[in-house]
Motif scaffolding. Structure first.
Motif, mmCIF file in Angstrom:
data_model
loop_
_atom_site.group_PDB
_atom_site.id
_atom_site.type_symbol
_atom_site.label_atom_id
_atom_site.label_comp_id
_atom_site.label_asym_id
_atom_site.label_seq_id
_atom_site.Cartn_x
_atom_site.Cartn_y
_atom_site.Cartn_z
ATOM 1 N N GLU A 147 0.775 -1.366 0.027
ATOM 2 C CA GLU A 147 -0.109 -0.017 -0.046
ATOM 3 C C GLU A 147 0.764 1.245 0.005
ATOM 4 N N LYS A 148 0.604 2.039 -0.937
ATOM 5 C CA LYS A 148 1.166 3.621 -0.973
ATOM 6 C C LYS A 148 0.841 4.287 0.341
ATOM 7 N N PRO A 149 1.748 5.133 0.874
ATOM 8 C CA PRO A 149 1.314 6.199 1.731
ATOM 9 C C PRO A 149 0.173 6.976 1.302
ATOM 10 N N LYS A 150 -0.686 7.374 2.243
ATOM 11 C CA LYS A 150 -1.738 8.199 1.925
ATOM 12 C C LYS A 150 -1.255 9.767 1.644
ATOM 13 N N GLU A 151 -2.004 10.220 0.807
ATOM 14 C CA GLU A 151 -1.707 11.683 0.538
ATOM 15 C C GLU A 151 -2.301 12.720 1.744
ATOM 16 N N THR A 152 -1.281 13.721 1.970
ATOM 17 C CA THR A 152 -1.798 14.563 3.193
ATOM 18 C C THR A 152 -2.804 15.709 2.691
ATOM 19 N N ILE A 153 -3.182 16.321 3.488
ATOM 20 C CA ILE A 153 -4.315 17.385 2.971
ATOM 21 C C ILE A 153 -3.681 18.517 2.584
ATOM 22 N N ALA A 154 -2.338 18.800 2.745
ATOM 23 C CA ALA A 154 -1.455 19.669 2.215
ATOM 24 C C ALA A 154 -1.301 19.454 0.907
ATOM 25 N N SER A 155 -0.754 18.135 0.548
ATOM 26 C CA SER A 155 -0.565 17.895 -0.871
ATOM 27 C C SER A 155 -1.702 17.792 -1.720
ATOM 28 N N LEU A 156 -2.907 17.371 -1.159
ATOM 29 C CA LEU A 156 -4.102 17.424 -2.139
ATOM 30 C C LEU A 156 -4.578 18.867 -2.115
ATOM 31 N N THR A 157 -4.395 19.956 -1.109
ATOM 32 C CA THR A 157 -4.711 21.139 -1.304
ATOM 33 C C THR A 157 -4.013 21.815 -2.537
ATOM 34 N N LYS A 158 -2.713 21.449 -2.550
ATOM 35 C CA LYS A 158 -1.843 21.993 -3.572
ATOM 36 C C LYS A 158 -2.146 21.682 -4.935
ATOM 37 N N ARG A 159 -2.543 20.087 -5.034
ATOM 38 C CA ARG A 159 -3.300 19.692 -6.329
ATOM 39 C C ARG A 159 -4.532 20.518 -6.840
ATOM 40 N N VAL A 160 -5.512 20.658 -5.759
ATOM 41 C CA VAL A 160 -6.751 21.236 -6.217
ATOM 42 C C VAL A 160 -6.289 22.699 -6.757
ATOM 43 N N GLN A 161 -5.529 23.302 -6.122
ATOM 44 C CA GLN A 161 -4.985 24.709 -6.339
ATOM 45 C C GLN A 161 -4.568 24.768 -7.899
ATOM 46 N N ALA A 162 -3.871 23.604 -8.071
ATOM 47 C CA ALA A 162 -3.198 23.682 -9.528
ATOM 48 C C ALA A 162 -4.248 23.614 -10.613
ATOM 49 N N LEU A 163 -5.359 22.580 -10.064
ATOM 50 C CA LEU A 163 -6.375 22.379 -11.115
ATOM 51 C C LEU A 163 -7.020 23.423 -11.240
ATOM 52 N N GLU A 164 -7.470 24.143 -10.207
ATOM 53 C CA GLU A 164 -8.105 25.454 -10.271
ATOM 54 C C GLU A 164 -7.715 26.206 -11.338
ATOM 55 N N LYS A 165 -6.220 26.662 -11.268
ATOM 56 C CA LYS A 165 -5.621 27.456 -12.137
ATOM 57 C C LYS A 165 -5.606 27.042 -13.645
ATOM 58 N N THR A 166 -5.577 25.670 -13.801
ATOM 59 C CA THR A 166 -5.614 25.261 -15.139
ATOM 60 C C THR A 166 -7.144 25.496 -15.912
ATOM 61 N N VAL A 167 -7.945 25.030 -14.853
ATOM 62 C CA VAL A 167 -9.558 25.273 -15.328
ATOM 63 C C VAL A 167 -9.432 26.866 -15.745
ATOM 64 N N GLU A 168 -9.024 27.699 -14.711
ATOM 65 C CA GLU A 168 -9.243 29.098 -14.966
ATOM 66 C C GLU A 168 -8.712 29.547 -16.522
#
Length: 94
Positions: A61-82
């Motif tokens: 099993e891979k280590p679970k992603e942290t909230i901080a890393s998920l937040t960064k990914r969401v922010q990057a996706l939001e910028k891409t969508v914009e």
């Protein structure tokens, strides 16, 4: 091994699993409320894994992603969508 002792060992295994530590013979023997032989610990872990379907899943099993890393990914996706929306807007104006 008495069934009561086995149940207690399986409870210790469950506690270890809930804390994120996969049950192992050494840890189980160290955390058990009574003296446990290697064969007793192995039997308890086998039964725990069989009951929970976790025989080898914990090792791979891979280590679970942290909230901080998920937040960064969401922010990057939001910028891409914009940027995509801006591009669509520009193309539709032409």
């Amino acid at each position: 091994m008495q069934e009561n002792n086995l149940q207690q060992l399986m409870i210790v295994c469950q506690q270890m699993a809930e804390s994120g530590t996969p049950p192992s013979v050494g840890l189980l023997r160290a955390r058990a409320p009574f003296k446990v032989s290697v064969t007793q610990a192995i039997e308890a872990i086998k039964r725990f894994n069989a009951a929970n379907g976790t025989a080898s899943k914990q090792v791979t099993e891979k280590p679970k992603e942290t909230i901080a890393s998920l937040t960064k990914r969401v922010q990057a996706l939001e910028k891409t969508v914009e940027k995509l929306l801006e591009t669509i807007q520009q193309l539709s104006e032409k």
